[in-house]
Motif scaffolding. Structure first.
Motif, PDB file in Angstrom:
ATOM      1  N   PRO A 102      23.375  34.016 -13.911  1.00  0.00           N
ATOM      2  CA  PRO A 102      23.852  33.259 -15.143  1.00  0.00           C
ATOM      3  C   PRO A 102      23.279  31.771 -14.946  1.00  0.00           C
ATOM      4  O   PRO A 102      23.105  31.319 -15.948  1.00  0.00           O
ATOM      5  N   ASN A 103      23.194  31.299 -13.791  1.00  0.00           N
ATOM      6  CA  ASN A 103      22.569  29.987 -13.865  1.00  0.00           C
ATOM      7  C   ASN A 103      21.308  29.919 -14.279  1.00  0.00           C
ATOM      8  O   ASN A 103      20.766  29.038 -15.127  1.00  0.00           O
ATOM      9  N   LEU A 104      20.291  30.906 -13.978  1.00  0.00           N
ATOM     10  CA  LEU A 104      18.910  30.856 -14.400  1.00  0.00           C
ATOM     11  C   LEU A 104      19.052  31.371 -16.194  1.00  0.00           C
ATOM     12  O   LEU A 104      18.375  30.391 -16.588  1.00  0.00           O
ATOM     13  N   VAL A 112       1.008  32.713 -14.297  1.00  0.00           N
ATOM     14  CA  VAL A 112       2.563  32.683 -14.230  1.00  0.00           C
ATOM     15  C   VAL A 112       2.790  31.415 -13.526  1.00  0.00           C
ATOM     16  O   VAL A 112       4.294  31.000 -13.698  1.00  0.00           O
ATOM     17  N   PHE A 113       2.093  30.690 -12.914  1.00  0.00           N
ATOM     18  CA  PHE A 113       2.498  29.345 -12.332  1.00  0.00           C
ATOM     19  C   PHE A 113       2.323  28.215 -13.449  1.00  0.00           C
ATOM     20  O   PHE A 113       2.651  27.157 -13.134  1.00  0.00           O
ATOM     21  N   ALA A 149      13.228  26.186  -8.106  1.00  0.00           N
ATOM     22  CA  ALA A 149      13.622  27.503  -8.206  1.00  0.00           C
ATOM     23  C   ALA A 149      13.621  28.096  -9.712  1.00  0.00           C
ATOM     24  O   ALA A 149      13.238  29.122 -10.115  1.00  0.00           O
ATOM     25  N   LEU A 150      14.667  27.222 -10.278  1.00  0.00           N
ATOM     26  CA  LEU A 150      14.831  27.613 -11.804  1.00  0.00           C
ATOM     27  C   LEU A 150      13.697  27.377 -12.689  1.00  0.00           C
ATOM     28  O   LEU A 150      13.463  28.193 -13.511  1.00  0.00           O
ATOM     29  N   GLN A 151      12.966  26.394 -12.340  1.00  0.00           N
ATOM     30  CA  GLN A 151      11.396  26.331 -13.293  1.00  0.00           C
ATOM     31  C   GLN A 151      10.693  27.797 -12.783  1.00  0.00           C
ATOM     32  O   GLN A 151       9.917  28.172 -13.718  1.00  0.00           O
ATOM     33  N   MET A 152      10.487  27.990 -11.720  1.00  0.00           N
ATOM     34  CA  MET A 152       9.812  29.168 -11.346  1.00  0.00           C
ATOM     35  C   MET A 152      10.270  30.516 -11.929  1.00  0.00           C
ATOM     36  O   MET A 152       9.544  31.326 -12.540  1.00  0.00           O
TER      37      MET A 152
END
Length: 207
Positions: free
Chosen positions: A34-36, A130-131, A193-196
């Motif tokens: 949910p946070n992502l 992907v990065f 983490a969220l950006q990845m």
């Protein structure tokens, strides 16, 4: 690709958590998805559901769940029906992000070898799309939790030029997506983490 074009233009994006057998805690990090999804909607133009969906690989509705997410700490064991279903799903355009929450590696690699006996995971280099698909992450996969102190690695399982499975190892992105009070990670670690996570989603939708 057709599955994801439908998401981009006609329906909300959703993440489907894989409910697997074998004793591992497939349900771990309950606040992470949910946070992502909230971060994804706030920071991109992608419309998304507010909550995760959950699915077993034997579910006949699996083809309508193009973006799968699998995590946990312990053992994973797929039966023959699930092996066949996952293989067909991935070969027909489905995508799986597997995130080792510490302790999943051995059984996950074993089961994926049953899914694709003639394929091996390939490490994804820092210059890979992907990065850089949405956020620029020149240092590659962020390190969220120490675990064994090994460097974080991202691996891909390919079907020709398309990545069917991305496997984040020694990073634990899901812990970085969880509510702040759960793991008490610094804000920058959570943001990384969220950006990845957004990068992986955006890459899967557009590759």
């Amino acid at each position: 690709m057709i599955l994801f074009l439908n998401i981009l233009y006609s329906q909300n994006f959703s993440i489907s958590r894989v409910h697997y057998g074998g004793g591992g805690d497939w349900y771990s990090n309950p606040s992470s998805i949910p946070n992502l999804l909230s971060f994804l909607m706030t920071n991109t133009m992608i419309k998304a559901e507010n909550e995760e969906s959950r699915i077993k690989l034997s579910d006949p509705d699996l083809p309508s769940h193009p973006y799968l997410y699998l995590t946990g700490h312990g053992n994973i064991r797929l039966n023959d029906e699930e092996i066949i279903a996952l293989r067909d799903h991935l070969l027909n355009g489905g995508f799986l992000h597997a995130d080792d929450n510490y302790g999943l590696n051995q059984s996950f690699i074993r089961e994926m070898k049953r899914v694709f006996p003639n394929k091996d995971f390939v490490e994804i280099p820092h210059y890979h799309e992907v990065f850089h698909s949405y956020y620029d992450m020149p240092n590659g996969l962020p390190k969220i939790h120490e675990h064994n102190g090994k460097p974080p690695q991202l691996f891909g399982l390919y079907n020709k030029d398309r990545i069917m499975v991305l496997y984040s190892y020694e990073s634990d992105l899901g812990d970085g997506w969880e509510d702040e009070e759960v793991h008490n990670n610094p804000e920058q670690i959570r943001t990384n983490a969220l950006q990845m996570g957004v990068n992986i989603i955006y890459f899967a939708l557009t590759q």
